[in-house]
Structures are given as C-alpha cells and as structure tokens.
Design a protein around this motif. Sequence first.
Motif, PDB file in Angstrom:
ATOM      1  N   SER A 144      43.672  10.479  30.546  1.00 38.15           N
ATOM      2  CA  SER A 144      44.264   9.774  31.683  1.00 38.15           C
ATOM      3  C   SER A 144      45.633   9.166  31.377  1.00 38.15           C
ATOM      4  O   SER A 144      46.355   8.786  32.299  1.00 38.15           O
ATOM      5  CB  SER A 144      43.329   8.646  32.143  1.00 38.15           C
ATOM      6  N   THR A 147      49.738  12.936  30.445  1.00 38.13           N
ATOM      7  CA  THR A 147      49.657  13.756  31.658  1.00 38.13           C
ATOM      8  C   THR A 147      51.038  14.213  32.123  1.00 38.13           C
ATOM      9  O   THR A 147      51.158  15.285  32.717  1.00 38.13           O
ATOM     10  CB  THR A 147      48.958  12.990  32.789  1.00 38.13           C
ATOM     11  N   ARG A 162      52.249  17.360  29.496  1.00 36.42           N
ATOM     12  CA  ARG A 162      51.204  18.315  29.143  1.00 36.42           C
ATOM     13  C   ARG A 162      51.745  19.556  28.437  1.00 36.42           C
ATOM     14  O   ARG A 162      51.090  20.109  27.552  1.00 36.42           O
ATOM     15  CB  ARG A 162      50.444  18.749  30.406  1.00 36.42           C
ATOM     16  N   ASP A 195      42.655  18.029  29.435  1.00 33.44           N
ATOM     17  CA  ASP A 195      42.380  17.855  30.865  1.00 33.44           C
ATOM     18  C   ASP A 195      41.636  16.559  31.181  1.00 33.44           C
ATOM     19  O   ASP A 195      41.609  16.130  32.333  1.00 33.44           O
ATOM     20  CB  ASP A 195      41.555  19.030  31.399  1.00 33.44           C
ATOM     21  N   PHE A 196      41.040  15.958  30.160  1.00 28.96           N
ATOM     22  CA  PHE A 196      40.233  14.761  30.378  1.00 28.96           C
ATOM     23  C   PHE A 196      40.962  13.476  30.001  1.00 28.96           C
ATOM     24  O   PHE A 196      40.382  12.398  30.050  1.00 28.96           O
ATOM     25  CB  PHE A 196      38.925  14.871  29.596  1.00 28.96           C
ATOM     26  N   ARG A 198      38.205   5.394  37.910  1.00 32.99           N
ATOM     27  CA  ARG A 198      39.438   6.059  37.470  1.00 32.99           C
ATOM     28  C   ARG A 198      39.060   7.340  36.725  1.00 32.99           C
ATOM     29  O   ARG A 198      38.663   7.298  35.554  1.00 32.99           O
ATOM     30  CB  ARG A 198      40.241   5.132  36.556  1.00 32.99           C
ATOM     31  N   THR A 199      39.171   8.478  37.397  1.00 33.06           N
ATOM     32  CA  THR A 199      38.792   9.754  36.789  1.00 33.06           C
ATOM     33  C   THR A 199      39.902  10.777  36.967  1.00 33.06           C
ATOM     34  O   THR A 199      40.746  10.660  37.865  1.00 33.06           O
ATOM     35  CB  THR A 199      37.497  10.307  37.415  1.00 33.06           C
ATOM     36  N   THR A 200      39.897  11.798  36.106  1.00 30.19           N
ATOM     37  CA  THR A 200      40.847  12.896  36.231  1.00 30.19           C
ATOM     38  C   THR A 200      40.238  13.998  37.098  1.00 30.19           C
ATOM     39  O   THR A 200      39.036  14.004  37.369  1.00 30.19           O
ATOM     40  CB  THR A 200      41.197  13.479  34.857  1.00 30.19           C
ATOM     41  N   ALA A 201      41.072  14.939  37.506  1.00 30.07           N
ATOM     42  CA  ALA A 201      40.599  16.050  38.343  1.00 30.07           C
ATOM     43  C   ALA A 201      39.517  16.862  37.635  1.00 30.07           C
ATOM     44  O   ALA A 201      38.625  17.419  38.270  1.00 30.07           O
ATOM     45  CB  ALA A 201      41.773  16.941  38.735  1.00 30.07           C
ATOM     46  N   SER A 258      39.949  10.090  22.895  1.00 33.03           N
ATOM     47  CA  SER A 258      40.813   9.532  23.932  1.00 33.03           C
ATOM     48  C   SER A 258      41.135   8.068  23.656  1.00 33.03           C
ATOM     49  O   SER A 258      42.172   7.559  24.101  1.00 33.03           O
ATOM     50  CB  SER A 258      40.153   9.682  25.302  1.00 33.03           C
ATOM     51  N   ASN A 278      37.052  10.366  32.363  1.00 37.25           N
ATOM     52  CA  ASN A 278      36.818   9.009  32.846  1.00 37.25           C
ATOM     53  C   ASN A 278      37.640   8.031  32.011  1.00 37.25           C
ATOM     54  O   ASN A 278      37.414   7.875  30.813  1.00 37.25           O
ATOM     55  CB  ASN A 278      35.327   8.671  32.755  1.00 37.25           C
ATOM     56  N   ASP A 279      38.583   7.362  32.672  1.00 37.71           N
ATOM     57  CA  ASP A 279      39.482   6.459  31.960  1.00 37.71           C
ATOM     58  C   ASP A 279      38.759   5.261  31.369  1.00 37.71           C
ATOM     59  O   ASP A 279      39.271   4.618  30.457  1.00 37.71           O
ATOM     60  CB  ASP A 279      40.598   5.985  32.904  1.00 37.71           C
TER      61      ASP A 279
END
Length: 378
Positions: free
Chosen positions: A125, A130, A133, A122-123, A332-335, A100, A339-340
Amino acid sequence: MRHILYLLLTLLTVSCAHRSGTGIGDFTETLYTPRYATGFEIRRTPHGMATLIVSTAPWQGSGGAQRQLVIDPDSDTAAAGGTDVQRIAGAARRIVCMSSTHVAMLGAIGCSDRIVGVSGLDFISDPYVTAHRDAIADVGYEPDIDYERIVSLDPDLVLLYGVTGPSGMESKLRELGIPYAYVGEYVESSPLGKAEWMVAMGEIAGCRDRADSLFATLPPRYDSLRRAAAAMPRCPRVMINAPYGDNWFMPSTSSYMARLIEDAGGDYIYRHDTGDKSETIDMEQAYLMASQADCWINVGQIASLAELRSRHPKFADVECVRRGRIYNCNRRTTAAGGNDFWESSVVHPDVVLRDLIGVFHPEAGIADESLYYYKRIE
C-alpha cells in the motif's frame, strides 16, 4: 631495500585488516537501548563509525538464537558472513524488503526510495512503492523466491523475517554473497515495541537520529489515548479472528493484539497465556466465547453480516452478531487484496488504538466513518 619491504608488508597488513572489517568483540559500547522493544539493541566501537545491530529474538521461540548485522563505513567490503553475523559497508542504499512492515518502516523514516525489491508488489500500500512500480521488482514468496532477480537488483541488504524459525532464504543468500538482516518486530508484544524497530531500520539506512526523533512522538500520543480508554465506564468483552481453513487461531494473552485490546479498554475473552505463540481452538470453543462477547473484531475475509451468517450459521444467533457489533481491520486495501493494516499499522500504534477505542466505546464519540483501519461489517 629492507626498510621498503618492511613498509610494504606493514601497509599490506593494515590494508587486509581494513578490508576484513571490525570484529564482534570490538562493539563494547551501547549506542541505543530500546525503551519498549525487547528484540534488538545497537552497539558501537569506542573508536570509528562501525555499529552492530543485534536481533536478540529474530523469530518466535528462537530460544536465544541471535542474528547480527555489522555496519562498517570504514570497511571497503560488504560481505555475507556466517549464519549469525552479516556485514555491510556503510548505510544500505538498495534494500529488498521481504515483509510489508519493512516497507512501512522505511516509509515512516523517509527512506522509501531505498526500496528496490519487495515480496508481493501488488499487495503493498505504500504510496512511494505504488507510484514507482516499474522501478521496484517483485522477488516472490518463499519457497519460490526469484534469486536471479534479487542478484540483478544488486542490493546492499535483504531484510528477512522469521515466524517459528529462520528464513529459508538464509543459505542461498550466503551462497550468493548477499548480506541480510532480520527485522524481528513480528515477535514483539508491545505495540510501541513493534514501532520502535523503526530506530533499528534508521540505523540500517543511516538516519537513526531522525528515526529516533520520529519514534519519540508516538509514546505520548499512545499513552494519552490509553489513559482515556482506562477512564471509560465499561469494559466490553472482545472476541477476535475467524476460521482460517479448519483452524481458529487465538493470540496469547501476552500478544500484541491482546495488549491493544487491553489498552483500548476492552476485555479480551481468551484467557490463555501461550507466550509468543497463538493457540488453535475448535469451533465449539469459539462459539462459546463469541456468545459471551460484546463485540467481535478481525473477522478475516468476511465482508458482510450476511456472508458471516452464510459461512458460519452457528454464529448467527450470538449477541454481537445480532447487534451488528462486528468490525474488521480492512478499511484500507489494495485492488489485489492487500491490507494496509498488516503493513503500516506497525508504525502507527496510536492510530490503531484510537480505532479500537471507537469500536469498543461508542460513548467516546469516535464515529465509524472516522476510523482509519477498521470498519463496521454491515
């Protein structure tokens, strides 16, 4: 007829030399010497447009092993070479990112649209990823990489990373004829050194001047914050991390996190210099250090003080827990749980430093609500 045959043979020889690309020994001039990073350099040939990126520390404990990428616009071929040297014909336009942080660097220099594949979609940010996708493939994780999907993406380059050794993808990518390059920011101990890898990424993407200009704005901001932290009247003791399975890892005193703690005016409570590797400690050692700490950061998946006390009741009575001085880098996290902090902070060391100054020094007047990556565990 003899003259014609000689001319044809000469043209064929020149053509073959052109296709074969520039030799490593031809890169005799330094094009870019990092000011903070220690793990790469960029060279060029005296004539022509070919450049060479040398990753001098592609993974922890690499012991002098190097990985090299030749970028040669004068060549009409892009071919995977041997273990140490890879080649691409000009700037990479279609890139697969296995980390990432690679995504963050490309985003920082305005080249997110070069990304055609990632590991763990999915991970991620990054706003561009996003928002696109459907056009960006998830190629999986080692050791279950979807190589058929990678081939279908027709990438110019796959960006790899190593932890304690070479990526397991090397041999398969060479077999498939797909060039790869190591981005070794993971090994850097300097926060600015990590960020400076965006210049190498700029060379890969054909926009090094832009990347260099963007990076040049970071050191003044970072140093201004560091000087402000050094002037604070107190130096709080800082505990870090939480158990991961049965292990509790503590970064070395010469690590990236230790440097951030120091630059933010904190006193890292762990005292061992283990080079570029973290060390495992037992729970009793961790408890003794936590008992002496004024604040505690980066507590993993723990979301609340109640959860911390429930999962680790031995730590419920330490002062920083009783005072609620626990902060995590998961604002700051995704669904899906990405973790950004572990993505974009690599290109925003000044933002991380500001957060930590706010965490360590309430007197600095940086409100918890204004922190970008960190938040207090309630």
